[in-house]
Each structure stands twice: as C-alpha cells, then as structure tokens.
Design a protein around this motif. Structure first.
Motif, short mmCIF file in Angstrom:
data_model
loop_
_atom_site.label_atom_id
_atom_site.label_comp_id
_atom_site.label_asym_id
_atom_site.label_seq_id
_atom_site.Cartn_x
_atom_site.Cartn_y
_atom_site.Cartn_z
N UNK A 86 13.22 -9.90 -3.58
CA UNK A 86 11.91 -9.50 -3.03
C UNK A 86 11.53 -10.32 -1.79
N UNK A 87 12.18 -11.47 -1.59
CA UNK A 87 11.88 -12.30 -0.43
C UNK A 87 12.37 -11.67 0.87
N UNK A 88 13.21 -10.63 0.78
CA UNK A 88 13.78 -10.01 1.98
C UNK A 88 13.31 -8.59 2.23
N UNK A 89 12.41 -8.06 1.39
CA UNK A 89 12.00 -6.67 1.57
C UNK A 89 11.22 -6.51 2.86
N UNK A 90 11.11 -5.26 3.30
CA UNK A 90 10.37 -4.96 4.53
C UNK A 90 11.30 -4.79 5.70
N UNK A 91 11.69 -5.92 6.29
CA UNK A 91 12.60 -5.89 7.44
C UNK A 91 13.95 -6.52 7.13
N UNK A 92 13.99 -7.43 6.15
CA UNK A 92 15.23 -8.16 5.88
C UNK A 92 15.63 -9.07 7.02
N UNK A 142 9.73 3.87 0.37
CA UNK A 142 8.58 4.31 1.16
C UNK A 142 7.51 3.24 1.35
N UNK A 143 7.19 2.49 0.30
CA UNK A 143 6.10 1.51 0.39
C UNK A 143 6.58 0.10 0.76
N UNK A 144 7.88 -0.14 0.68
CA UNK A 144 8.39 -1.50 0.88
C UNK A 144 9.25 -1.65 2.13
N UNK A 145 9.78 -0.56 2.66
CA UNK A 145 10.72 -0.67 3.78
C UNK A 145 12.13 -0.88 3.27
N UNK A 146 12.91 -1.68 3.98
CA UNK A 146 14.28 -1.97 3.56
C UNK A 146 14.25 -2.88 2.34
N UNK A 147 15.03 -2.54 1.31
CA UNK A 147 15.04 -3.35 0.10
C UNK A 147 16.45 -3.87 -0.18
N UNK A 148 16.50 -5.08 -0.69
CA UNK A 148 17.75 -5.71 -1.10
C UNK A 148 17.52 -6.35 -2.47
N UNK A 149 18.44 -7.19 -2.90
CA UNK A 149 18.32 -7.76 -4.24
C UNK A 149 17.12 -8.69 -4.39
N UNK A 200 0.85 -1.19 0.00
CA UNK A 200 0.00 0.00 0.00
C UNK A 200 0.88 1.24 0.00
N UNK A 201 0.26 2.40 0.05
CA UNK A 201 1.01 3.66 0.09
C UNK A 201 1.53 3.97 1.49
N UNK A 202 1.13 3.18 2.47
CA UNK A 202 1.56 3.43 3.84
C UNK A 202 2.99 2.97 4.07
N UNK A 203 3.69 3.69 4.94
CA UNK A 203 5.05 3.31 5.29
C UNK A 203 5.02 2.06 6.17
N UNK A 204 5.80 1.03 5.84
CA UNK A 204 5.81 -0.19 6.66
C UNK A 204 6.20 0.10 8.10
N UNK A 205 5.57 -0.61 9.01
CA UNK A 205 5.84 -0.43 10.43
C UNK A 205 7.23 -0.96 10.77
N UNK A 206 7.96 -0.24 11.61
CA UNK A 206 9.28 -0.67 12.05
C UNK A 206 9.36 -0.55 13.57
N UNK A 207 9.95 -1.54 14.22
CA UNK A 207 10.04 -1.54 15.68
C UNK A 207 11.27 -2.33 16.11
N UNK A 208 12.30 -1.61 16.56
CA UNK A 208 13.52 -2.25 17.06
C UNK A 208 13.58 -2.26 18.59
N UNK A 209 12.48 -1.91 19.23
CA UNK A 209 12.46 -1.86 20.70
C UNK A 209 12.31 -3.28 21.25
N UNK A 210 13.44 -3.88 21.61
CA UNK A 210 13.45 -5.26 22.09
C UNK A 210 12.69 -5.44 23.40
N UNK A 211 12.40 -4.35 24.10
CA UNK A 211 11.62 -4.46 25.33
C UNK A 211 10.16 -4.82 25.05
#
Length: 393
Positions: free
Chosen positions: A302-308, A293-300, A126-137
């Motif tokens: 497509x199986x790893x997009x978003x968070x990797x 913006x729409x996919x998050x982190x991208x690499x080579x 979608x046009x929304x920015x993917x959610x990201x959360x590195x707060x291990x707590x």
C-alpha cells in the motif's frame, strides 16, 4: 481456485451455463478448511506495534475481514503478517505493516486497506480517479539544481502485472511466467533502448554490488517475497547504464533511472518515455499493468499505490542535518531524508506516492531540494534559517 475464460464461440453455452455456475463456489473461503478459532481468539497481539496496521486494526475490523478470502486464496492473516512479524520501532518512518497478496485484496479487504492508505499517504481515498500526469514539460526548475550540492538523482517506478498474484503469494509457476513475459516485453523495448536481461546467477559480484543486490532478509523470507530464491529473478540493464529493470524481486516490475548529475528533469523525462513504452508492450502481450479506479496503480505494498513513483536526490550537506528545525522542515515538505555510508551525503525522497500526479510528486521533491540547499548555504554563512521554514504542504 475456479477460473474459466470462455472461448469466443460457445454454441452450447445456454445448455451448460447452469452446470458451470453450480461449480463456482459462492464463497471462496468455503473451499478452505483452516483450523481456526473465533475472531476474538485469533486477534493478534498489537501491543507496542507502531505500524499503521497496528494503529488502525481493531477487533471489530478484524472480525469483519476474518472470513473473507480472495479467489487466489489470500486471507486477512496473510495481509497483516508482515506487520506482526516485523513491527519495527517508532523512531523512524512508520511502515504500513501489511501487504496485498493479489490485486483483489484491495477490493475484498478495502475497508482496511483504504484506512491504511489514507493514514500513510495523508490523502483520502475517494470515488474519483487519481490524477495522472507524465508530461515532463510541466515540471519546472528540475534542470537547474545546484550541482555543488546535488550529486545524483534516481527515479524508481514499481508496477504490478494483471492476472498474476503478487510476490508474497504467487506460485513458482506464476513467477516463471512473469519472467517469460518480462523477457518478451523488454525485448521489444530494446528496439529503442538496447540492453540485456540477466538472471541473478549470471551477475558477477561486482555487478551485484553496483545494483545493491543483497541476499534476502529474514523478513522477506518469512513473508514469502523471497521464496525459491533466486529462481526466476532477473535484472535488465541498458547498455548505457541509465536504465535498470528488476523482475520478480520485491514486486513484479521495478524500473530505475539513474543520472550522476543534478538534472532531475532529464531523469524524469527518460523514465516517463521508457515506462510508457514498456506499458504499451505489456498491453500488446495482453497483460497490462494493474490499475484500480480509486487507487491508481497498485502493487503488493500500500506504500506504493497511486503512482508507484519514488524520486531520490543525493544531497551533499554538512550543517543542515544537525539543525534543530530539520525534522519539522522535512515533515512540512512531506519528504524524508536518509543517511548514507558517507557522513556528508543524504538521500532526499518523497514520502507518499498517492494523492499527487507523477509531475506533482517530482515537483514536490525538486522544490524541497532547492529549499534545503538554500538553508545549507545560509548555515554555511552563520545565518538563521527560521524565515525559510515552509508552511505545511
């Protein structure tokens, strides 16, 4: 490729701008003179091709992508080559069957990549920015897994670096620049996490075996990932052995944390802390990690997009692997379970990297492992597990 980064001050910009703009090719594809037929003549044979590329690609979609090209020269046939040359079979996890040659591929060929990403990850783009959360707590229950069944956990994160093509398409010079850049960033990381960067030639046989560094496969050689092997490939190892960073292997950067116990929370915490530090160092060097913006982190891939992010837990199981409900359980939990050389040891990991945050994916694996262990205990006591089968995640 035409690419100009103007200086800070350009007093004659107004006068020369029309000349510079005339040098820009209106269509990058016009700079290539490929002897190709029509889209109908060039459409690949996708019979018995179980990849997501093979399932999704149609003559009409292929025709739309046919004359498109990124500024670094990636055409659509480069994108779908892996799935044509290595389609695999339908018995295991279905592969994406395609690869991005550079970050711009996700934009130029978006109507294809978005469909593949949605099918593979089970989540709509979608046009929304993917959610990201590195707060291990925010992670719950990852520190109290049963050590009688959980023997080890690995957490891997893959990242692409801005201004460089991906391994399938990058030049020899780009790859060497990436190694130099990684050396500078990792040297800064060593202030908090002592370690050393070693080229593949410097690793002895024992170290290569411990790191599972094998010779490139035929598929990696054909798709270009392993070109010039082992030139400009390296591994960074922390002195305590907990952190490994691969440089220029299958992607620009691959980071892995390993713990030989059942504490997934500590592994995730350690990964997040070092990943964020490394990201900061790359930003300081003016080459941040790639984000769309729409996919998050991208690499080579497509199986790893978003968070990797991949969370892998090593489970000791005797009874559950042979149970009739196992495949259904894994599908509902959205995880996969792979066998190892040991008949009783299995790798449990997340299937998707897109659609959930980093904490959300780790929580999904933690909850799944707890449920699988509970099922194994029931089967050990000759009890039924049907009432433990979850609903679809």
């Amino acid at each position: 490729m035409w690419k100009v980064k103007p200086p800070v001050s350009f007093p004659m910009e107004t006068r020369y701008r029309p000349i510079l703009e005339n040098l820009v090719p209106p269509d990058p594809m016009s700079q290539f003179h490929l002897r190709r037929g029509s889209p109908e003549e060039e459409f690949p044979d996708l019979n018995r091709n179980p990849t997501w590329m093979g399932r999704i690609l149609t003559p009409a979609m292929y025709s739309r992508q046919f004359n498109r090209c990124t500024h670094s020269g990636v055409i659509f046939d480069d994108v779908i080559r892996p799935g044509i040359e290595e389609p695999g079979d339908s018995s295991g996890l279905v592969s994406v069957g395609c690869v991005a040659g550079d970050a711009e591929s996700y934009i130029v060929f978006c109507d294809f990549f978005d469909r593949v990403i949605e099918a593979y990850h089970g989540h709509k783009v979608t046009s929304q920015t993917p959610e990201s959360d590195f707060n291990y707590n925010n992670l719950k229950g990852g520190e109290d897994l049963d050590g009688s069944y959980v023997l080890r956990c690995d957490i891997t994160v893959v990242r692409g670096v801005e201004d460089f093509c991906f391994p399938t398409h990058c030049s020899r010079g780009e790859r060497r620049q990436l190694l130099t850049l990684a050396g500078k960033a990792l040297q800064r990381l060593e202030r908090d996490q002592p370690g050393r960067l070693l080229s593949l030639e410097e690793l002895d046989q024992e170290q290569q075996r411990e790191l599972n560094l094998n010779r490139p496969s035929s598929s990696e050689l054909r798709t270009g990932v392993a070109r010039d092997w082992p030139d400009a490939r390296a591994v960074w190892l922390s002195n305590d052995g907990r952190l490994v960073v691969w440089v220029n292997m299958d992607d620009h950067i691959r980071i892995r944390t390993t713990r030989h116990d059942a504490n997934v929370t500590e592994a995730f915490k350690f990964t997040c802390e070092n990943l964020l530090k490394l990201e900061e160092h790359y930003q300081e060097l003016r080459h941040p990690f790639l984000w769309k913006q729409q996919l998050g982190w991208v690499t080579s891939s497509p199986a790893d997009v978003g968070t990797g992010l991949r969370i892998c837990v090593h489970l000791k199981l005797q009874h559950l692997p042979g149970h009739r409900r196992l495949r259904d359980v894994l599908k509902r939990l959205r995880i996969c379970m792979d066998t190892t050389e040991s008949s009783a040891l299995y790798h449990v990991s997340n299937m998707a990297t897109f659609g959930l945050s980093e904490v959300g994916l780790t929580q999904l694996v933690v909850d799944a492992v707890k449920l699988l262990v509970a099922m194994e205990k029931r089967l050990e006591g000759d009890q039924d597990i049907d009432e433990l089968v979850p609903t679809q995640k």
